[in-house]
Design an enzyme around this catalytic site. Structure first.
Site, PDB file in Angstrom:
ATOM      1  N   LYS A  89      -6.490   6.758   2.719  1.00 39.31           N
ATOM      2  CA  LYS A  89      -5.489   6.643   1.941  1.00 39.31           C
ATOM      3  C   LYS A  89      -4.276   6.792   2.743  1.00 39.31           C
ATOM      4  O   LYS A  89      -4.463   7.667   3.757  1.00 39.31           O
ATOM      5  CB  LYS A  89      -5.366   8.292   1.130  1.00 39.31           C
ATOM      6  CG  LYS A  89      -4.337   8.539   0.078  1.00 39.31           C
ATOM      7  CD  LYS A  89      -4.533   7.508  -1.415  1.00 39.31           C
ATOM      8  CE  LYS A  89      -3.163   7.388  -1.865  1.00 39.31           C
ATOM      9  NZ  LYS A  89      -2.370   6.234  -1.509  1.00 39.31           N
ATOM     10  N   GLN A 110      -1.926  10.657   9.347  1.00 41.63           N
ATOM     11  CA  GLN A 110      -2.618  10.694   7.967  1.00 41.63           C
ATOM     12  C   GLN A 110      -3.922  11.580   7.816  1.00 41.63           C
ATOM     13  O   GLN A 110      -4.133  11.978   6.693  1.00 41.63           O
ATOM     14  CB  GLN A 110      -2.615   9.225   7.342  1.00 41.63           C
ATOM     15  CG  GLN A 110      -2.491   9.360   5.931  1.00 41.63           C
ATOM     16  CD  GLN A 110      -1.023   9.365   5.263  1.00 41.63           C
ATOM     17  OE1 GLN A 110      -0.241   8.970   5.981  1.00 41.63           O
ATOM     18  NE2 GLN A 110      -0.747  10.141   4.282  1.00 41.63           N
ATOM     19  N   LYS A 113      -3.360  15.224   7.734  1.00 47.86           N
ATOM     20  CA  LYS A 113      -2.346  15.540   6.442  1.00 47.86           C
ATOM     21  C   LYS A 113      -3.191  15.527   5.266  1.00 47.86           C
ATOM     22  O   LYS A 113      -3.170  16.441   4.439  1.00 47.86           O
ATOM     23  CB  LYS A 113      -1.274  14.525   6.596  1.00 47.86           C
ATOM     24  CG  LYS A 113      -0.401  14.663   5.506  1.00 47.86           C
ATOM     25  CD  LYS A 113       0.599  13.614   5.058  1.00 47.86           C
ATOM     26  CE  LYS A 113       1.436  12.902   6.212  1.00 47.86           C
ATOM     27  NZ  LYS A 113       2.263  12.017   5.983  1.00 47.86           N
ATOM     28  N   LYS A 125      -3.300   3.791   7.204  1.00 46.81           N
ATOM     29  CA  LYS A 125      -1.923   3.302   7.140  1.00 46.81           C
ATOM     30  C   LYS A 125      -1.914   1.842   7.341  1.00 46.81           C
ATOM     31  O   LYS A 125      -2.673   1.320   7.717  1.00 46.81           O
ATOM     32  CB  LYS A 125      -1.218   3.885   8.293  1.00 46.81           C
ATOM     33  CG  LYS A 125       0.249   4.092   7.976  1.00 46.81           C
ATOM     34  CD  LYS A 125       0.681   5.246   7.022  1.00 46.81           C
ATOM     35  CE  LYS A 125       2.152   5.215   6.545  1.00 46.81           C
ATOM     36  NZ  LYS A 125       2.425   6.400   5.987  1.00 46.81           N
ATOM     37  N   GLY A 164       3.385   3.586  -0.960  1.00 46.59           N
ATOM     38  CA  GLY A 164       4.671   3.295  -0.257  1.00 46.59           C
ATOM     39  C   GLY A 164       4.730   3.878   1.024  1.00 46.59           C
ATOM     40  O   GLY A 164       4.274   4.993   1.313  1.00 46.59           O
ATOM     41  N   ASP A 165       5.942   3.599   1.960  1.00 46.94           N
ATOM     42  CA  ASP A 165       6.438   4.127   2.848  1.00 46.94           C
ATOM     43  C   ASP A 165       7.778   3.626   3.216  1.00 46.94           C
ATOM     44  O   ASP A 165       8.384   3.012   2.255  1.00 46.94           O
ATOM     45  CB  ASP A 165       5.550   4.278   4.226  1.00 46.94           C
ATOM     46  CG  ASP A 165       5.770   5.069   5.381  1.00 46.94           C
ATOM     47  OD1 ASP A 165       5.489   6.400   5.111  1.00 46.94           O
ATOM     48  OD2 ASP A 165       6.499   4.628   6.280  1.00 46.94           O
ATOM     49  N   THR A 208       7.621  13.901  -2.180  1.00 45.24           N
ATOM     50  CA  THR A 208       7.558  14.143  -0.978  1.00 45.24           C
ATOM     51  C   THR A 208       8.605  15.306  -0.656  1.00 45.24           C
ATOM     52  O   THR A 208       8.417  16.119   0.179  1.00 45.24           O
ATOM     53  CB  THR A 208       7.537  12.910  -0.036  1.00 45.24           C
ATOM     54  OG1 THR A 208       6.635  11.990  -0.366  1.00 45.24           O
ATOM     55  CG2 THR A 208       7.389  13.173   1.674  1.00 45.24           C
ATOM     56  N   ASN A 239      13.736   7.638  -0.072  1.00 49.86           N
ATOM     57  CA  ASN A 239      13.039   8.100  -0.819  1.00 49.86           C
ATOM     58  C   ASN A 239      12.992   9.904  -0.742  1.00 49.86           C
ATOM     59  O   ASN A 239      13.281  10.648  -1.517  1.00 49.86           O
ATOM     60  CB  ASN A 239      11.607   7.442  -1.355  1.00 49.86           C
ATOM     61  CG  ASN A 239      10.688   8.416  -2.162  1.00 49.86           C
ATOM     62  OD1 ASN A 239       9.869   9.158  -1.708  1.00 49.86           O
ATOM     63  ND2 ASN A 239      10.987   8.153  -3.444  1.00 49.86           N
ATOM     64  N   SER A 376       0.084  11.611  -4.681  1.00 55.35           N
ATOM     65  CA  SER A 376      -0.744  10.299  -4.924  1.00 55.35           C
ATOM     66  C   SER A 376      -2.243  10.403  -5.225  1.00 55.35           C
ATOM     67  O   SER A 376      -2.877   9.716  -6.282  1.00 55.35           O
ATOM     68  CB  SER A 376      -0.750   9.491  -3.415  1.00 55.35           C
ATOM     69  OG  SER A 376       0.683   8.728  -3.263  1.00 55.35           O
TER      70      SER A 376
HETATM   71  P1  NDP Z   1      12.850   4.794   2.821  1.00 56.63           P
HETATM   72  O1  NDP Z   1      12.496   3.385   3.271  1.00 56.63           O
HETATM   73  O2  NDP Z   1      13.115   5.007   1.332  1.00 56.63           O
HETATM   74  O3  NDP Z   1      14.107   5.461   3.512  1.00 56.63           O
HETATM   75  C1  NDP Z   1      14.067   5.465   5.015  1.00 56.63           C
HETATM   76  C2  NDP Z   1      15.402   5.941   5.425  1.00 56.63           C
HETATM   77  O4  NDP Z   1      15.436   6.313   6.695  1.00 56.63           O
HETATM   78  C3  NDP Z   1      16.582   5.064   5.064  1.00 56.63           C
HETATM   79  O5  NDP Z   1      17.712   5.788   4.936  1.00 56.63           O
HETATM   80  C4  NDP Z   1      16.660   4.381   6.563  1.00 56.63           C
HETATM   81  O6  NDP Z   1      17.801   3.707   6.660  1.00 56.63           O
HETATM   82  C5  NDP Z   1      16.157   5.424   7.589  1.00 56.63           C
HETATM   83  N1  NDP Z   1      15.686   4.947   8.779  1.00 56.63           N
HETATM   84  C6  NDP Z   1      14.470   4.121   8.606  1.00 56.63           C
HETATM   85  N2  NDP Z   1      14.353   3.573  10.093  1.00 56.63           N
HETATM   86  C7  NDP Z   1      15.542   4.143  10.691  1.00 56.63           C
HETATM   87  C8  NDP Z   1      15.813   4.200  12.229  1.00 56.63           C
HETATM   88  N3  NDP Z   1      15.017   3.409  12.866  1.00 56.63           N
HETATM   89  N4  NDP Z   1      16.871   4.801  12.369  1.00 56.63           N
HETATM   90  C9  NDP Z   1      17.832   5.565  11.397  1.00 56.63           C
HETATM   91  N5  NDP Z   1      17.469   5.606  10.348  1.00 56.63           N
HETATM   92  C10 NDP Z   1      16.297   4.707   9.923  1.00 56.63           C
HETATM   93  O7  NDP Z   1      11.543   5.600   3.298  1.00 56.63           O
HETATM   94  P2  NDP Z   1      10.925   6.892   2.897  1.00 56.63           P
HETATM   95  O8  NDP Z   1      12.104   7.935   2.483  1.00 56.63           O
HETATM   96  O9  NDP Z   1       9.888   6.640   2.017  1.00 56.63           O
HETATM   97  O10 NDP Z   1      10.316   7.550   4.149  1.00 56.63           O
HETATM   98  C11 NDP Z   1      10.867   8.350   5.210  1.00 56.63           C
HETATM   99  C12 NDP Z   1      10.214   8.974   6.223  1.00 56.63           C
HETATM  100  O11 NDP Z   1       9.346   9.804   5.418  1.00 56.63           O
HETATM  101  C13 NDP Z   1       9.239   7.991   7.010  1.00 56.63           C
HETATM  102  O12 NDP Z   1       9.136   8.567   8.489  1.00 56.63           O
HETATM  103  C14 NDP Z   1       7.844   8.049   6.206  1.00 56.63           C
HETATM  104  O13 NDP Z   1       6.812   7.686   6.938  1.00 56.63           O
HETATM  105  C15 NDP Z   1       7.957   9.553   5.747  1.00 56.63           C
HETATM  106  N6  NDP Z   1       6.958   9.952   4.588  1.00 56.63           N
HETATM  107  C16 NDP Z   1       7.361   9.157   3.331  1.00 56.63           C
HETATM  108  C17 NDP Z   1       6.491   9.499   2.360  1.00 56.63           C
HETATM  109  C18 NDP Z   1       6.760   8.735   0.955  1.00 56.63           C
HETATM  110  O14 NDP Z   1       6.204   9.301   0.161  1.00 56.63           O
HETATM  111  N7  NDP Z   1       7.456   8.162   0.857  1.00 56.63           N
HETATM  112  C19 NDP Z   1       5.330  10.475   2.336  1.00 56.63           C
HETATM  113  C20 NDP Z   1       5.412  11.189   3.510  1.00 56.63           C
HETATM  114  C21 NDP Z   1       6.111  10.982   4.431  1.00 56.63           C
HETATM  115  P3  NDP Z   1      18.121   2.332   6.387  1.00 56.63           P
HETATM  116  O15 NDP Z   1      18.169   1.974   4.910  1.00 56.63           O
HETATM  117  O16 NDP Z   1      19.363   1.940   7.051  1.00 56.63           O
HETATM  118  O17 NDP Z   1      17.043   1.494   7.086  1.00 56.63           O
HETATM  119  O1  2IT Z   2       3.328   9.203   5.178  1.00 51.86           O
HETATM  120  C1  2IT Z   2       2.705   9.473   3.973  1.00 51.86           C
HETATM  121  O2  2IT Z   2       1.968  10.410   3.844  1.00 51.86           O
HETATM  122  C2  2IT Z   2       3.055   8.477   2.943  1.00 51.86           C
HETATM  123  N1  2IT Z   2       3.760   7.484   3.197  1.00 51.86           N
HETATM  124  C3  2IT Z   2       2.502   8.834   1.740  1.00 51.86           C
HETATM  125  C4  2IT Z   2       0.940   7.935   1.620  1.00 51.86           C
HETATM  126  C5  2IT Z   2       0.425   7.979  -0.032  1.00 51.86           C
HETATM  127  O3  2IT Z   2      -0.714   7.395   0.142  1.00 51.86           O
HETATM  128  O4  2IT Z   2       1.013   8.642  -0.939  1.00 51.86           O
END
Ligand code: NDP
Ligand code: 2IT
Length: 444
Positions: A89, A110, A113, A125, A164-165, A208, A239, A376
């Site tokens: 997952k 992961q 976690k 992943k 997603g991520d 998250t 997100n 999830s």
């Molecule tokens: P999104 O794609 O929704 O948002 C990512 C954000 O981070 C955007 O604002 C993006 O800016 C910015 N970003 C990405 N790469 C860079 C970079 N190299 N330098 C500066 N800013 C950057 O992703 P999420 O919100 O889903 O994910 C954000 C983090 O949270 C990641 O590390 C992900 O692994 C982690 N995560 C996500 C989960 C989820 O449920 N979605 C669960 C657990 C962890 P821009 O739009 O300009 O690229």
């Molecule tokens: O980093 C993470 O935990 C995620 N991007 C969410 C993974 C998931 O399966 O919901």
């Protein structure tokens, strides 16, 4: 050299150049010494060697055609890291920086976690170096369909369940699911983060960010504090960042800054989240536009400057290594007291040490951002049962899970004599269950 040190050295030699993977492995393995010392049978069973080697790594070609008829080829990845406690997952990331090292660091994190959530999910992943920025909906669809045309044969509701991520949200999950359903002729819970009209769970979108704030609030509660009035900086505006901001504001925090990959906005009056949502969720625009729409707000080019803004709470919610030692020291000098990691591995090893040495309450990613994957798993449970829970029900479960993770991590740190070290606590608490299951399964 101890067993742990030897495994780490071998891992670096056998996976040359994978710097993010080395970083995550270093952070995890070195904290496991006390558990490994208490279980000599682990070494005999080469448990750590097996734990750090993915069960399966799938690499594939993703060809697609853009709106002008040009053919592009991207790399596709799915690392099925560990299935000891449940089906693989973990999310899919679409970003030009994606490579095998990045996917392996995310997969390794992961595993622990997912174990911390207390739910039956293994670790995996995947993703691609595809850049969704500036692409039309049709191009995104073409890419997602091509990606799934290979991925479908490796996943399944009881085998491997992606989500997603970075760069993969509701739109992408929809296209990926549509293609899976078409090829397999099955409407099952093979992806999470699905839309509410086709099997998704209420609150997954918020989970998250909300979960991160629930855990941070619990750490505050233990110290007789709350979010009320605390100046907070949140990096990212995707997100995780948006829903961390929403819940923090609901609990009374004053969120003053956010960023995207171009630069950051500072709003001393408190971020207007409806404006951020309009720019980011509706228009898919740049955060720069916030300063044009909100009086008193300023925009600065570049990301790093955000960490020079004085705050009590920092919630990095964008990407790996966004806080280096210099940024950590600047946050500390300006009075930061709580750091909760919403992103995966947002702090470098040096930054983590700086926070811990300064007695900052540091909540590591694999605990603090586990609310997304936990929800999830709740989505998977609803799919299997063909049920649909109310938002209140899912939110209450999410909150309970985050509070429990916090206390389990806190207890694990205390048990081994490292009170307040939540990095150790999270790694140990997550590892214990996976290790027990792997030992029970024999040498596999
Ligand atoms: P999104 O794609 O929704 O948002 C990512 C954000 O981070 C955007 O604002 C993006 O800016 C910015 N970003 C990405 N790469 C860079 C970079 N190299 N330098 C500066 N800013 C950057 O992703 P999420 O919100 O889903 O994910 C954000 C983090 O949270 C990641 O590390 C992900 O692994 C982690 N995560 C996500 C989960 C989820 O449920 N979605 C669960 C657990 C962890 P821009 O739009 O300009 O690229
Ligand atoms: O980093 C993470 O935990 C995620 N991007 C969410 C993974 C998931 O399966 O919901």
């Amino acid at each position: 050299m101890t067993y742990v040190q030897r495994v780490l050295e071998d891992l670096k030699q056998r996976n040359p150049g994978e710097k993010e993977f080395h970083q995550a492995a270093t952070e995890i393995l070195l904290t496991l010494e006390p558990v490994i010392n208490a279980h000599p049978e682990y070494q005999k069973a080469a448990l750590l060697e097996r734990f750090t080697e993915p069960e399966r790594t799938v690499l594939f070609r993703v060809p697609w055609v853009d709106d002008n008829g040009n053919v592009h080829v991207n790399k596709g990845y799915r690392v099925q890291f560990n299935s000891a406690i449940g089906p693989y997952k973990g999310g899919l990331r679409f970003h030009p920086s994606v490579n095998l090292s990045v996917i392996k660091f995310l997969g390794l994190e992961q595993i622990l976690k997912n174990s911390l959530t207390g739910l039956p999910i293994g670790g995996g992943k995947g993703g691609s170096d595809f850049d969704p920025k500036g692409k039309s909906d049709r191009e995104i669809m073409a890419f997602c369909q091509s990606f799934m045309t290979e991925l479908f044969r490796h996943i399944g509701a009881d085998t491997d369940v992606p989500a997603g991520d970075i760069g993969v949200g509701a739109r992408e999950v929809g296209y990926l699911f549509g293609q899976y359903k078409r090829i397999r002729n099955e409407h099952v819970g093979v992806l999470t983060g699905r839309g509410l009209s086709y099997g998704g769970s209420l609150m997954r979108k918020e989970a998250t960010g909300y979960g991160l704030v629930y855990m941070t609030a619990e750490a505050m509660k233990q110290r007789g504090e709350t979010f009320e009035g605390k100046v907070t900086v949140i990096s990212g505006s995707g997100n995780v960042a948006i829903y961390a901001c929403e819940k923090a504001q609901e609990l009374g925090a004053k969120v003053v800054a956010m960023y995207d990959s171009n630069g950051y906005i500072y709003d001393p009056n408190g971020i207007k989240l409806d404006v951020i949502k309009q720019i980011k969720e509706v228009e898919r625009g740049r955060i720069k536009e916030y300063a044009d729409r909100v009086a008193g707000a300023t925009y600065s080019e570049g990301c790093k400057g955000i960490w020079t803004i004085p705050c009590e709470v920092a919630l990095p919610c964008a990407t790996q290594n966004e806080i280096d030692e210099e940024s950590a020291k600047s946050l500390i000098a300006n009075g930061v007291r709580y750091v909760g990691e919403g992103a995966n591995m947002p702090s470098t090893l040096e930054a983590i040490s700086a926070f811990q040495n300064a007695n900052v309450i540091f909540l590591p990613a694999k605990a603090a951002n586990a609310g997304g994957v936990a929800t999830s798993a709740l989505e998977m449970a609803q799919s299997s049962g063909r049920l649909f829970w109310s938002a209140e029900e899912v939110d209450a479960k999410l909150k309970t899970i985050m509070v429990n993770i916090y206390h389990n991590v806190d207890k694990a740190a205390k048990k081994y004599g490292y009170e307040g070290n939540y990095v150790m606590g999270a790694n140990i608490a997550g590892f214990e269950k996976v290790a027990e299951a792997m030992m029970a399964h024999g040498i596999v």
